[in-house]
Design a protein around this motif. Structure first.
Motif, PDB file in Angstrom:
ATOM      1  N   GLY A  95     -27.708 -14.372 -32.705  1.00 46.81           N
ATOM      2  CA  GLY A  95     -28.890 -14.322 -31.847  1.00 46.81           C
ATOM      3  C   GLY A  95     -28.577 -14.530 -30.376  1.00 46.81           C
ATOM      4  N   VAL A  96     -27.382 -14.126 -29.934  1.00 44.29           N
ATOM      5  CA  VAL A  96     -26.984 -14.305 -28.537  1.00 44.29           C
ATOM      6  C   VAL A  96     -27.770 -13.348 -27.638  1.00 44.29           C
ATOM      7  CG1 VAL A  96     -25.057 -14.085 -26.910  1.00 44.29           C
ATOM      8  CG2 VAL A  96     -24.676 -15.072 -29.178  1.00 44.29           C
ATOM      9  N   GLN A  97     -28.216 -13.856 -26.489  1.00 44.89           N
ATOM     10  CA  GLN A  97     -28.881 -13.007 -25.514  1.00 44.89           C
ATOM     11  C   GLN A  97     -27.853 -12.068 -24.876  1.00 44.89           C
ATOM     12  OE1 GLN A  97     -32.277 -12.912 -24.819  1.00 44.89           O
ATOM     13  NE2 GLN A  97     -32.349 -14.220 -26.657  1.00 44.89           N
ATOM     14  N   THR A  98     -28.206 -10.813 -24.749  1.00 48.16           N
ATOM     15  CA  THR A  98     -27.209  -9.818 -24.363  1.00 48.16           C
ATOM     16  C   THR A  98     -27.420  -9.176 -23.000  1.00 48.16           C
ATOM     17  OG1 THR A  98     -28.488  -8.102 -25.509  1.00 48.16           O
ATOM     18  CG2 THR A  98     -26.761  -9.230 -26.775  1.00 48.16           C
ATOM     19  N   ALA A  99     -28.508  -9.507 -22.296  1.00 48.24           N
ATOM     20  CA  ALA A  99     -28.829  -8.794 -21.049  1.00 48.24           C
ATOM     21  C   ALA A  99     -27.703  -8.921 -20.028  1.00 48.24           C
ATOM     22  CB  ALA A  99     -30.135  -9.313 -20.469  1.00 48.24           C
ATOM     23  N   ARG A 100     -27.256 -10.144 -19.745  1.00 51.90           N
ATOM     24  CA  ARG A 100     -26.212 -10.345 -18.749  1.00 51.90           C
ATOM     25  C   ARG A 100     -24.880  -9.774 -19.247  1.00 51.90           C
ATOM     26  NH1 ARG A 100     -25.435 -16.279 -16.380  1.00 51.90           N
ATOM     27  NH2 ARG A 100     -27.550 -15.745 -15.686  1.00 51.90           N
ATOM     28  N   ALA A 101     -24.575  -9.995 -20.525  1.00 46.86           N
ATOM     29  CA  ALA A 101     -23.324  -9.485 -21.086  1.00 46.86           C
ATOM     30  C   ALA A 101     -23.288  -7.962 -21.032  1.00 46.86           C
ATOM     31  CB  ALA A 101     -23.168  -9.959 -22.528  1.00 46.86           C
ATOM     32  N   PHE A 102     -24.431  -7.336 -21.242  1.00 47.48           N
ATOM     33  CA  PHE A 102     -24.485  -5.877 -21.212  1.00 47.48           C
ATOM     34  C   PHE A 102     -24.114  -5.344 -19.836  1.00 47.48           C
ATOM     35  CE2 PHE A 102     -26.921  -1.945 -20.468  1.00 47.48           C
ATOM     36  CZ  PHE A 102     -26.339  -1.141 -21.430  1.00 47.48           C
ATOM     37  N   ARG A 103     -24.608  -5.996 -18.786  1.00 47.65           N
ATOM     38  CA  ARG A 103     -24.282  -5.542 -17.430  1.00 47.65           C
ATOM     39  C   ARG A 103     -22.789  -5.697 -17.155  1.00 47.65           C
ATOM     40  NH1 ARG A 103     -29.335  -8.086 -16.406  1.00 47.65           N
ATOM     41  NH2 ARG A 103     -28.307 -10.024 -15.772  1.00 47.65           N
ATOM     42  N   ARG A 104     -22.222  -6.810 -17.592  1.00 49.90           N
ATOM     43  CA  ARG A 104     -20.777  -7.001 -17.425  1.00 49.90           C
ATOM     44  C   ARG A 104     -19.990  -5.935 -18.184  1.00 49.90           C
ATOM     45  NH1 ARG A 104     -20.486 -13.439 -18.865  1.00 49.90           N
ATOM     46  NH2 ARG A 104     -21.445 -14.267 -16.958  1.00 49.90           N
ATOM     47  N   PHE A 105     -20.432  -5.681 -19.394  1.00 54.32           N
ATOM     48  CA  PHE A 105     -19.724  -4.719 -20.241  1.00 54.32           C
ATOM     49  C   PHE A 105     -19.754  -3.326 -19.618  1.00 54.32           C
ATOM     50  CE2 PHE A 105     -19.597  -1.623 -23.713  1.00 54.32           C
ATOM     51  CZ  PHE A 105     -18.406  -1.972 -24.308  1.00 54.32           C
ATOM     52  N   MET A 106     -20.893  -2.906 -19.107  1.00 50.28           N
ATOM     53  CA  MET A 106     -20.995  -1.569 -18.525  1.00 50.28           C
ATOM     54  C   MET A 106     -20.126  -1.427 -17.287  1.00 50.28           C
ATOM     55  SD  MET A 106     -22.606   0.220 -20.584  1.00 50.28           S
ATOM     56  CE  MET A 106     -22.571   1.687 -19.559  1.00 50.28           C
ATOM     57  N   ALA A 107     -19.919  -2.519 -16.554  1.00 52.07           N
ATOM     58  CA  ALA A 107     -19.013  -2.463 -15.403  1.00 52.07           C
ATOM     59  C   ALA A 107     -17.578  -2.191 -15.872  1.00 52.07           C
ATOM     60  CB  ALA A 107     -19.082  -3.778 -14.624  1.00 52.07           C
ATOM     61  N   ILE A 108     -17.188  -2.829 -16.983  1.00 51.11           N
ATOM     62  CA  ILE A 108     -15.847  -2.593 -17.537  1.00 51.11           C
ATOM     63  C   ILE A 108     -15.728  -1.178 -18.072  1.00 51.11           C
ATOM     64  CG2 ILE A 108     -14.255  -3.279 -19.379  1.00 51.11           C
ATOM     65  CD1 ILE A 108     -15.313  -6.137 -19.061  1.00 51.11           C
ATOM     66  N   VAL A 109     -16.764  -0.701 -18.738  1.00 55.06           N
ATOM     67  CA  VAL A 109     -16.758   0.669 -19.266  1.00 55.06           C
ATOM     68  C   VAL A 109     -16.614   1.679 -18.130  1.00 55.06           C
ATOM     69  CG1 VAL A 109     -18.226   2.425 -20.327  1.00 55.06           C
ATOM     70  CG2 VAL A 109     -17.970   0.200 -21.414  1.00 55.06           C
ATOM     71  N   ALA A 110     -17.291   1.437 -17.023  1.00 54.06           N
ATOM     72  CA  ALA A 110     -17.190   2.346 -15.882  1.00 54.06           C
ATOM     73  C   ALA A 110     -15.749   2.413 -15.378  1.00 54.06           C
ATOM     74  CB  ALA A 110     -18.129   1.889 -14.767  1.00 54.06           C
ATOM     75  N   ILE A 111     -15.089   1.254 -15.313  1.00 51.72           N
ATOM     76  CA  ILE A 111     -13.685   1.223 -14.875  1.00 51.72           C
ATOM     77  C   ILE A 111     -12.804   2.018 -15.831  1.00 51.72           C
ATOM     78  CG2 ILE A 111     -11.697  -0.290 -14.536  1.00 51.72           C
ATOM     79  CD1 ILE A 111     -13.692  -2.459 -13.607  1.00 51.72           C
ATOM     80  N   ILE A 112     -13.046   1.841 -17.142  1.00 51.12           N
ATOM     81  CA  ILE A 112     -12.245   2.551 -18.144  1.00 51.12           C
ATOM     82  C   ILE A 112     -12.473   4.055 -18.057  1.00 51.12           C
ATOM     83  CG2 ILE A 112     -11.955   2.926 -20.630  1.00 51.12           C
ATOM     84  CD1 ILE A 112     -12.579  -0.071 -21.012  1.00 51.12           C
ATOM     85  N   MET A 113     -13.731   4.462 -17.921  1.00 50.18           N
ATOM     86  CA  MET A 113     -14.051   5.890 -17.910  1.00 50.18           C
ATOM     87  C   MET A 113     -13.496   6.599 -16.681  1.00 50.18           C
ATOM     88  SD  MET A 113     -17.915   6.270 -19.459  1.00 50.18           S
ATOM     89  CE  MET A 113     -18.101   6.580 -21.227  1.00 50.18           C
ATOM     90  N   ILE A 114     -13.308   5.860 -15.624  1.00 53.27           N
ATOM     91  CA  ILE A 114     -12.694   6.439 -14.424  1.00 53.27           C
ATOM     92  C   ILE A 114     -11.178   6.281 -14.476  1.00 53.27           C
ATOM     93  CG2 ILE A 114     -12.496   6.232 -11.916  1.00 53.27           C
ATOM     94  CD1 ILE A 114     -15.432   5.265 -11.920  1.00 53.27           C
ATOM     95  N   GLY A 115     -10.733   5.107 -14.931  1.00 55.54           N
ATOM     96  CA  GLY A 115      -9.312   4.791 -14.901  1.00 55.54           C
ATOM     97  C   GLY A 115      -8.471   5.582 -15.870  1.00 55.54           C
ATOM     98  N   VAL A 116      -8.978   5.819 -17.090  1.00 54.18           N
ATOM     99  CA  VAL A 116      -8.172   6.513 -18.093  1.00 54.18           C
ATOM    100  C   VAL A 116      -7.884   7.963 -17.696  1.00 54.18           C
ATOM    101  CG1 VAL A 116      -8.161   7.387 -20.468  1.00 54.18           C
ATOM    102  CG2 VAL A 116      -8.761   5.007 -20.021  1.00 54.18           C
ATOM    103  N   PRO A 117      -8.886   8.765 -17.318  1.00 54.22           N
ATOM    104  CA  PRO A 117      -8.554  10.130 -16.872  1.00 54.22           C
ATOM    105  C   PRO A 117      -7.624  10.135 -15.656  1.00 54.22           C
ATOM    106  CG  PRO A 117     -10.906   9.934 -17.319  1.00 54.22           C
ATOM    107  CD  PRO A 117     -10.353   8.554 -17.363  1.00 54.22           C
ATOM    108  N   ALA A 118      -7.841   9.182 -14.740  1.00 51.52           N
ATOM    109  CA  ALA A 118      -6.971   9.112 -13.560  1.00 51.52           C
ATOM    110  C   ALA A 118      -5.535   8.791 -13.963  1.00 51.52           C
ATOM    111  CB  ALA A 118      -7.502   8.056 -12.589  1.00 51.52           C
ATOM    112  N   ALA A 119      -5.368   7.874 -14.939  1.00 47.46           N
ATOM    113  CA  ALA A 119      -4.029   7.508 -15.397  1.00 47.46           C
ATOM    114  C   ALA A 119      -3.356   8.665 -16.118  1.00 47.46           C
ATOM    115  CB  ALA A 119      -4.113   6.291 -16.312  1.00 47.46           C
ATOM    116  N   LEU A 120      -4.113   9.397 -16.913  1.00 43.47           N
ATOM    117  CA  LEU A 120      -3.548  10.535 -17.630  1.00 43.47           C
ATOM    118  C   LEU A 120      -3.055  11.603 -16.656  1.00 43.47           C
ATOM    119  CD1 LEU A 120      -6.219  10.767 -20.466  1.00 43.47           C
ATOM    120  CD2 LEU A 120      -3.796  10.300 -20.810  1.00 43.47           C
TER     121      LEU A 120
END
Length: 495
Positions: free
Chosen positions: A335-360
């Motif tokens: 029953g953990v509240q996820t609103a703040r965690a979701f925002r943090r997670f999406m920031a990491i996802v954005a880095i991955i989605m940009i970083g992986v194609p750039a690294a390849l």
């Protein structure tokens, strides 16, 4: 109650569609050359067979069909891979929607796959059969969970399709349905789902899908398994205790390599809430825990009784791909509240989605600054273009499958053979001239015709070794005047 309809999570799939489209564009922009698995697909698409070697033929069949309609091209290769990946993520998201109450956790579970290096990076860099097993596992897991929660003829049918595709993708996939079966049987509430008469549909569909390959496997078991067993049991003649220690150690390292980044991301995103959440349980977490336990025990049996000494992290895909969903199920149960965690997670996802194609892209393009060249820097197309100015080959014999696949990409109407794969032997009578091409290692490699090619010519054509020549061509993204060297020769060259 939080709504969990498809309309609530559809943005995830739009985002993923854009991401995988970007990956296609990056692959096309990076290099025209092919890496190992890509070249294998192009080379082996010259013929249709019930089996090709140490890997089952699902991906080969799929790529063959696409090439028949779309032609042999890097575009067709990239679209197939990324369409399979997108479909797998879609099915994973639909599975998460079935078992998670919080729509934010559905998004985190689905996009959490991007935190697994072997899946977000290695599958894009150069994997095909592992992509197929991930796709198949996603089909199976969706059908399996639906059969437990919302049983229907369709859910059992989907489960059978997933099993059939999975067994045709990689042999180690078999441990996933076995673990799921044992995990469900351990819960009295779900035994009725396993003993449901509709399970016959699952078994029949899986059997029908795999039957052509099973007939081939019956007569080619050694050929299909020898290379994999050789990789797994390679222990440098170590004694039994050392072999077991090496196997257990490699399994531990593979698990850490596979799961380490995901664990770290969830720890950063959920902070102090993660540890108590991991103690929370639900019927779904208990099921996955049992499945993972069976999976690990199965590998340990392979190590102790099968002589396995080296477990690779990508071999864990058929089971540990469930990890992001497992963590989200734990968090949901707590029953953990996820609103703040979701925002943090999406920031990491954005880095991955940009970083992986750039690294390849950067890992190949950076060669013009570093002088460190990958296989994608090799100028196969330029080399072939120059040789075709001398004569138009009627057939090509390549020194290995990597070279063969790269050559066929640019001359798809000409049969391309490889010395390292004797299973493809088209009739070469009347096909003149025959072009021989081989790679010359950059540091001190022999420029002469490789002995294996000379032996092949004598054994198959009764022809003596021809005079060898060398052609050197600028690398893609070359530094200075760096060039790659190929050896070549012509047999009965005529115009």
């Amino acid at each position: 109650m939080i709504k969990t309809g498809l309309r609530d999570v559809s943005w995830i799939f739009v985002l993923l569609a854009v991401y995988f489209t970007l990956q296609i564009g990056v692959r096309l922009a990076t290099s025209h050359s092919l890496d190992l698995d890509e070249a294998e697909q192009v080379f082996r698409s010259q013929w249709l067979a019930a089996g090709y070697g140490p890997q089952p033929p699902f991906y080969n069949w799929l790529q063959y069909a696409v090439f028949q309609f779309a032609g042999v091209s890097l575009v067709a290769l990239s679209v197939v891979k990324n369409l399979l990946l997108f479909s797998a993520y879609l099915l994973y998201g639909l599975t998460a929607r079935l078992v998670l109450r919080d729509k934010a956790l559905v998004a985190i579970a689905t996009l959490g796959l991007l935190t697994i290096p072997q899946m977000v990076f290695e599958m894009q860099r150069d994997l095909t059969h592992t992509v197929a097993v991930f796709f198949s596992a996603s089909i199976f897991f969706y059908g399996f969970i639906r059969s437990l929660k919302q049983p229907s003829l369709a859910s059992y049918l989907i489960t059978g399709i997933g099993i059939g595709f999975g067994l045709l993708a990689k042999y180690n996939f078999a441990i996933l349905p076995a673990a799921a079966l044992i995990g469900a049987l351990a819960d009295a509430r779900w035994r009725s789902r396993i003993f449901d008469r509709r399970l016959a549909v699952t078994a029949i569909v899986a059997l029908v899908i795999t039957l052509p390959h099973l007939f081939w496997l019956k007569d080619n078991l050694d050929f299909a398994t020898a290379r994999t067993l050789e990789k797994m049991t390679a222990s440098d003649n170590a004694g039994y205790p050392m072999q077991v220690a090496m196997g257990v150690g490699s399994l531990a390292l593979a698990i850490v390599s596979f799961a380490g980044l995901t664990v770290a991301v969830f720890a950063v995103v959920f902070g102090k809430n993660l540890r108590p959440a991991l103690a929370a349980r639900s019927e779904w977490t208990r099921l996955i825990e049992r499945m993972m336990l069976v999976f690990v025990i199965g590998i340990l049996f392979l190590i102790v009784f099968g002589g396995a000494a080296g477990i690779k992290d990508r071999w864990l895909v058929p089971m540990l791909f469930i990890l992001p969903l497992f963590f989200c199920l734990k968090i949901d149960a707590a029953g953990v509240q996820t609103a703040r965690a979701f925002r943090r997670f999406m920031a990491i996802v954005a880095i991955i989605m940009i970083g992986v194609p750039a690294a390849l892209y950067g890992s190949v393009a950076a060669a013009r600054f570093t002088g460190h060249y990958e296989r994608l820097n090799r100028p196969y197309a330029t080399m072939l273009e120059n040789l075709r100015k001398q004569a138009e080959p009627a057939a090509i014999l390549a020194g290995d499958s990597l070279l063969a696949g790269n050559l066929r990409q640019d001359i798809p109407d000409v049969p391309v053979l490889s010395v390292d794969y004797p299973g493809f032997r088209p009739d070469l009578s009347g096909r003149q001239p025959l072009l021989l091409v081989w790679l010359i290692p950059p540091k001190g490699g022999s420029e002469g015709l490789p002995p294996t090619m000379a032996e092949w010519l004598q054994a198959n054509l009764g022809v003596s070794a021809p005079a060898a020549s060398v052609i050197d061509v600028p690398y893609f993204y070359q530094r200075g005047d760096d060039r790659y060297r190929f050896g070549y020769a012509w047999i009965d060259r005529s115009n």
